[in-house]
Scaffold this motif. Sequence first.
Motif, PDB file in Angstrom:
ATOM      1  N   ASN A  91       0.818  -1.208   0.000  1.00  0.00           N
ATOM      2  CA  ASN A  91       0.000   0.000   0.000  1.00  0.00           C
ATOM      3  C   ASN A  91       0.855   1.263   0.000  1.00  0.00           C
ATOM      4  OD1 ASN A  91      -2.493  -1.338   0.018  1.00  0.00           O
ATOM      5  ND2 ASN A  91      -2.415  -1.615   2.237  1.00  0.00           N
ATOM      6  N   GLN A  92       2.077   1.190   0.533  1.00  0.00           N
ATOM      7  CA  GLN A  92       2.979   2.336   0.523  1.00  0.00           C
ATOM      8  C   GLN A  92       3.596   2.567  -0.856  1.00  0.00           C
ATOM      9  OE1 GLN A  92       5.910   1.607   3.565  1.00  0.00           O
ATOM     10  NE2 GLN A  92       4.349   1.349   5.169  1.00  0.00           N
ATOM     11  N   ASN A  93       3.662   1.499  -1.677  1.00  0.00           N
ATOM     12  CA  ASN A  93       4.310   1.595  -2.987  1.00  0.00           C
ATOM     13  C   ASN A  93       3.414   1.029  -4.087  1.00  0.00           C
ATOM     14  OD1 ASN A  93       7.252   2.335  -2.083  1.00  0.00           O
ATOM     15  ND2 ASN A  93       6.637   0.609  -0.802  1.00  0.00           N
ATOM     16  N   PRO A  94       2.173   1.498  -4.194  1.00  0.00           N
ATOM     17  CA  PRO A  94       1.256   0.884  -5.152  1.00  0.00           C
ATOM     18  C   PRO A  94       1.597   1.195  -6.600  1.00  0.00           C
ATOM     19  CG  PRO A  94       0.267   2.835  -4.192  1.00  0.00           C
ATOM     20  CD  PRO A  94       1.561   2.613  -3.457  1.00  0.00           C
ATOM     21  N   TRP A  95       2.485   2.173  -6.842  1.00  0.00           N
ATOM     22  CA  TRP A  95       2.779   2.573  -8.216  1.00  0.00           C
ATOM     23  C   TRP A  95       3.884   1.714  -8.851  1.00  0.00           C
ATOM     24  CZ3 TRP A  95       3.821   5.381  -3.845  1.00  0.00           C
ATOM     25  CH2 TRP A  95       5.151   5.461  -3.462  1.00  0.00           C
ATOM     26  N   ILE A  96       4.531   0.904  -8.051  1.00  0.00           N
ATOM     27  CA  ILE A  96       5.624   0.092  -8.582  1.00  0.00           C
ATOM     28  C   ILE A  96       5.053  -0.996  -9.480  1.00  0.00           C
ATOM     29  CG2 ILE A  96       7.504  -1.485  -8.016  1.00  0.00           C
ATOM     30  CD1 ILE A  96       7.919   0.051  -5.437  1.00  0.00           C
ATOM     31  N   ASP A  97       5.502  -1.018 -10.724  1.00  0.00           N
ATOM     32  CA  ASP A  97       5.032  -2.034 -11.672  1.00  0.00           C
ATOM     33  C   ASP A  97       6.139  -3.066 -11.850  1.00  0.00           C
ATOM     34  OD1 ASP A  97       3.945  -3.582 -13.615  1.00  0.00           O
ATOM     35  OD2 ASP A  97       3.822  -2.009 -15.142  1.00  0.00           O
ATOM     36  N   LYS A  98       5.938  -4.262 -11.348  1.00  0.00           N
ATOM     37  CA  LYS A  98       6.934  -5.308 -11.411  1.00  0.00           C
ATOM     38  C   LYS A  98       6.683  -6.279 -12.557  1.00  0.00           C
ATOM     39  CE  LYS A  98       7.876  -5.195  -6.451  1.00  0.00           C
ATOM     40  NZ  LYS A  98       9.317  -5.012  -6.439  1.00  0.00           N
ATOM     41  N   GLY A  99       5.755  -5.967 -13.456  1.00  0.00           N
ATOM     42  CA  GLY A  99       5.533  -6.812 -14.616  1.00  0.00           C
ATOM     43  C   GLY A  99       4.538  -7.929 -14.387  1.00  0.00           C
ATOM     44  N   PHE A 100       3.884  -7.945 -13.233  1.00  0.00           N
ATOM     45  CA  PHE A 100       2.865  -8.948 -12.946  1.00  0.00           C
ATOM     46  C   PHE A 100       1.925  -8.347 -11.909  1.00  0.00           C
ATOM     47  CE2 PHE A 100       5.456  -9.586  -9.258  1.00  0.00           C
ATOM     48  CZ  PHE A 100       6.764  -9.699  -9.725  1.00  0.00           C
ATOM     49  N   ASP A 101       0.944  -9.097 -11.486  1.00  0.00           N
ATOM     50  CA  ASP A 101       0.077  -8.614 -10.417  1.00  0.00           C
ATOM     51  C   ASP A 101       0.966  -8.056  -9.308  1.00  0.00           C
ATOM     52  OD1 ASP A 101      -1.393  -8.637  -7.890  1.00  0.00           O
ATOM     53  OD2 ASP A 101      -2.994  -9.568  -9.047  1.00  0.00           O
ATOM     54  N   LYS A 130      15.203 -12.970   1.787  1.00  0.00           N
ATOM     55  CA  LYS A 130      16.589 -13.287   1.438  1.00  0.00           C
ATOM     56  C   LYS A 130      16.756 -13.582  -0.049  1.00  0.00           C
ATOM     57  CE  LYS A 130      16.062 -18.182   2.655  1.00  0.00           C
ATOM     58  NZ  LYS A 130      16.539 -19.292   3.520  1.00  0.00           N
ATOM     59  N   ILE A 131      15.674 -13.967  -0.707  1.00  0.00           N
ATOM     60  CA  ILE A 131      15.749 -14.219  -2.149  1.00  0.00           C
ATOM     61  C   ILE A 131      16.071 -12.927  -2.882  1.00  0.00           C
ATOM     62  CG2 ILE A 131      14.447 -14.957  -4.189  1.00  0.00           C
ATOM     63  CD1 ILE A 131      12.835 -16.763  -2.355  1.00  0.00           C
ATOM     64  N   GLY A 136      18.363 -10.208  -6.240  1.00  0.00           N
ATOM     65  CA  GLY A 136      17.850  -8.947  -6.733  1.00  0.00           C
ATOM     66  C   GLY A 136      16.483  -9.047  -7.380  1.00  0.00           C
ATOM     67  N   VAL A 137      15.744 -10.094  -7.049  1.00  0.00           N
ATOM     68  CA  VAL A 137      14.428 -10.304  -7.626  1.00  0.00           C
ATOM     69  C   VAL A 137      13.599 -11.104  -6.623  1.00  0.00           C
ATOM     70  CG1 VAL A 137      15.078 -12.451  -8.794  1.00  0.00           C
ATOM     71  CG2 VAL A 137      13.210 -11.059  -9.718  1.00  0.00           C
ATOM     72  N   SER A 138      12.301 -10.894  -6.641  1.00  0.00           N
ATOM     73  CA  SER A 138      11.418 -11.599  -5.731  1.00  0.00           C
ATOM     74  C   SER A 138      11.179 -13.022  -6.218  1.00  0.00           C
ATOM     75  CB  SER A 138      10.074 -10.865  -5.624  1.00  0.00           C
ATOM     76  OG  SER A 138       9.416 -10.889  -6.888  1.00  0.00           O
ATOM     77  N   LEU A 139      10.483 -13.822  -5.397  1.00  0.00           N
ATOM     78  CA  LEU A 139      10.108 -15.165  -5.811  1.00  0.00           C
ATOM     79  C   LEU A 139       9.224 -15.107  -7.056  1.00  0.00           C
ATOM     80  CD1 LEU A 139       9.951 -18.233  -5.418  1.00  0.00           C
ATOM     81  CD2 LEU A 139       8.067 -17.857  -3.801  1.00  0.00           C
ATOM     82  N   ALA A 140       8.272 -14.182  -7.069  1.00  0.00           N
ATOM     83  CA  ALA A 140       7.433 -14.023  -8.259  1.00  0.00           C
ATOM     84  C   ALA A 140       8.268 -13.625  -9.464  1.00  0.00           C
ATOM     85  CB  ALA A 140       6.343 -12.985  -7.994  1.00  0.00           C
ATOM     86  N   GLY A 141       9.286 -12.809  -9.238  1.00  0.00           N
ATOM     87  CA  GLY A 141      10.167 -12.420 -10.335  1.00  0.00           C
ATOM     88  C   GLY A 141      10.940 -13.598 -10.907  1.00  0.00           C
ATOM     89  N   ASP A 162      13.934  -8.184 -22.060  1.00  0.00           N
ATOM     90  CA  ASP A 162      13.526  -7.323 -20.949  1.00  0.00           C
ATOM     91  C   ASP A 162      13.190  -8.152 -19.723  1.00  0.00           C
ATOM     92  OD1 ASP A 162      13.834  -5.188 -22.582  1.00  0.00           O
ATOM     93  OD2 ASP A 162      11.692  -4.930 -23.045  1.00  0.00           O
ATOM     94  N   GLY A 163      13.680  -7.713 -18.594  1.00  0.00           N
ATOM     95  CA  GLY A 163      13.340  -8.379 -17.346  1.00  0.00           C
ATOM     96  C   GLY A 163      14.239  -9.542 -16.989  1.00  0.00           C
ATOM     97  N   LYS A 164      15.244  -9.854 -17.780  1.00  0.00           N
ATOM     98  CA  LYS A 164      16.121 -10.966 -17.442  1.00  0.00           C
ATOM     99  C   LYS A 164      16.986 -10.606 -16.243  1.00  0.00           C
ATOM    100  CE  LYS A 164      18.075 -13.627 -20.329  1.00  0.00           C
ATOM    101  NZ  LYS A 164      18.957 -14.191 -21.365  1.00  0.00           N
ATOM    102  N   THR A 165      17.290 -11.592 -15.444  1.00  0.00           N
ATOM    103  CA  THR A 165      18.110 -11.372 -14.251  1.00  0.00           C
ATOM    104  C   THR A 165      19.553 -11.821 -14.458  1.00  0.00           C
ATOM    105  OG1 THR A 165      17.607 -13.563 -13.371  1.00  0.00           O
ATOM    106  CG2 THR A 165      16.099 -11.767 -12.798  1.00  0.00           C
ATOM    107  N   GLY A 166      19.867 -12.363 -15.615  1.00  0.00           N
ATOM    108  CA  GLY A 166      21.177 -12.929 -15.848  1.00  0.00           C
ATOM    109  C   GLY A 166      21.239 -14.398 -15.516  1.00  0.00           C
ATOM    110  N   LEU A 167      20.158 -14.960 -14.981  1.00  0.00           N
ATOM    111  CA  LEU A 167      20.102 -16.373 -14.664  1.00  0.00           C
ATOM    112  C   LEU A 167      19.499 -17.126 -15.834  1.00  0.00           C
ATOM    113  CD1 LEU A 167      18.671 -15.990 -11.056  1.00  0.00           C
ATOM    114  CD2 LEU A 167      21.032 -16.562 -11.657  1.00  0.00           C
ATOM    115  N   ASP A 168      20.124 -18.248 -16.217  1.00  0.00           N
ATOM    116  CA  ASP A 168      19.575 -19.045 -17.301  1.00  0.00           C
ATOM    117  C   ASP A 168      18.588 -20.061 -16.739  1.00  0.00           C
ATOM    118  OD1 ASP A 168      21.183 -20.951 -16.110  1.00  0.00           O
ATOM    119  OD2 ASP A 168      22.689 -20.952 -17.707  1.00  0.00           O
ATOM    120  N   ILE A 169      17.992 -20.867 -17.615  1.00  0.00           N
ATOM    121  CA  ILE A 169      16.958 -21.803 -17.189  1.00  0.00           C
ATOM    122  C   ILE A 169      17.467 -22.799 -16.149  1.00  0.00           C
ATOM    123  CG2 ILE A 169      15.534 -23.741 -17.982  1.00  0.00           C
ATOM    124  CD1 ILE A 169      14.772 -22.134 -20.399  1.00  0.00           C
TER     125      ILE A 169
END
Length: 467
Positions: A91-101, A130-131, A136-141, A162-169
Amino acid sequence: MNVWGGSLSPDLYRGFQRVLIVQNRIETALEVGEQGRIKAFEQWLDSHECPRAGFAEPIASPNIRAIAQMAARTQTTLIEYSLVYDYDLFNQNPWIDKGFDRLYGYATELYIWVVPPQGKVQFRRIYLEKIYQEYGVSLAGLVRNLRKAIARQCDPSRMNDDGKTGLDIPDLLAILYQILIEPIAPWLPDDPSRRVSVIPQDFLFLVPFAALADRQGRPLLEKHTLLLAPAIETLGLPQAPGRLPQPTRSRCALVVGSVKMPRVALEFGEPPLQLPPLCDSESEALAIADFLNVEAFAGDRATKNALLQQWPDAAIVHLATPVFVEDTPGLSETIALSPDKRHNGLCRIWELFAPTPGSTRSRDNPELLVLSGCDPKPGRLQGHHFFWLCWSAIAAGIPSLLLSSWRPPQGSSTPLLLDFYREWQATGDRAIALRRASLAARERNADLAHWAAFVLVESANGGDRAK
């Protein structure tokens, strides 16, 4: 916030769960989680004005004794996940768009219950902050980036970076295994033929659990026979016999594919657009129909009216046609069929399960419904739609639902699905059949996109498997 119901108020059931976990009342917290899932489905039915006649009567959530008895009776290990969100930070940061809900990015805790056939309920509490600190990305990320990487395997021209974290599959699969499976691995069965029913929540419905890999690189599917479920209670609903039904004059197979795609106006006042066809739809429908010894409904014949008329006579319904499962205006929770003079070609999924208004004919649902054209947008996470879809099918009395969580690359779906039908015919067990078919597909092409797309939703007590 109740992600399932779309409410802006906190989910009271999850809040109660959190209090119970702090009190170390882990079994009661599991019961409350089941109550929340059942309530969410009932709210969805009411909000969509679904005819109640097509669905089972409201059911009481199981208590811990009933859950343990179900696991013991069916020799199934149950894994239930529950996500807890930081509503204040959201609720403090509702404007942040992380690319999903957006709320998905504020998951701070993950609860995991394991109910083995023998022994007491086990529990793990995972702190998710800790994730973000480590990657540098959430579990949803992580889930979103895995889905985007899978989409690139399906079609390299489909996605940019766009949105890659540098981690491969492989890295993403290993990290998700360490979060979702490794903490509970000691409680999972050693016998690969024993069933493990996974009950995810929210965006976790979009995780390809079969492909999550341990530290030796072995995917979970090598070690376990997996099923998916929207709630523990659905696993105990009555089931049909497990053997592959043979087409008869009273109960046949219905195969639909190669539809003439509808035209839809996605924005008010905009001209209608031609929806894209499903790759390999025609070849898949023809091959499956040939195996089942029926004629496929394709082209002008693949209409909504034809599907609804044939549905009560079908023991197996196989739909090789696009299924839209997201919040896209005009398309959400619909199946694409060929338009005719009466219909625009779009069929709401729940219309398949409920009797036609004014009809005096009873609605017999199939033993197996296959939806091979589910293909959510990889950059968005809306796993709650899979929750609705699975619940709707089971509550309507369909014993088994086989669906894709993405559309595999061209040339991959048909051989995998044919192997599934052959193995089902040979073993009488749909879960074992999917496991073997998926492993065979992995032998043909080890890329994740080719073999891990299909999941099976069914009761744990279905099938003629060995006890």
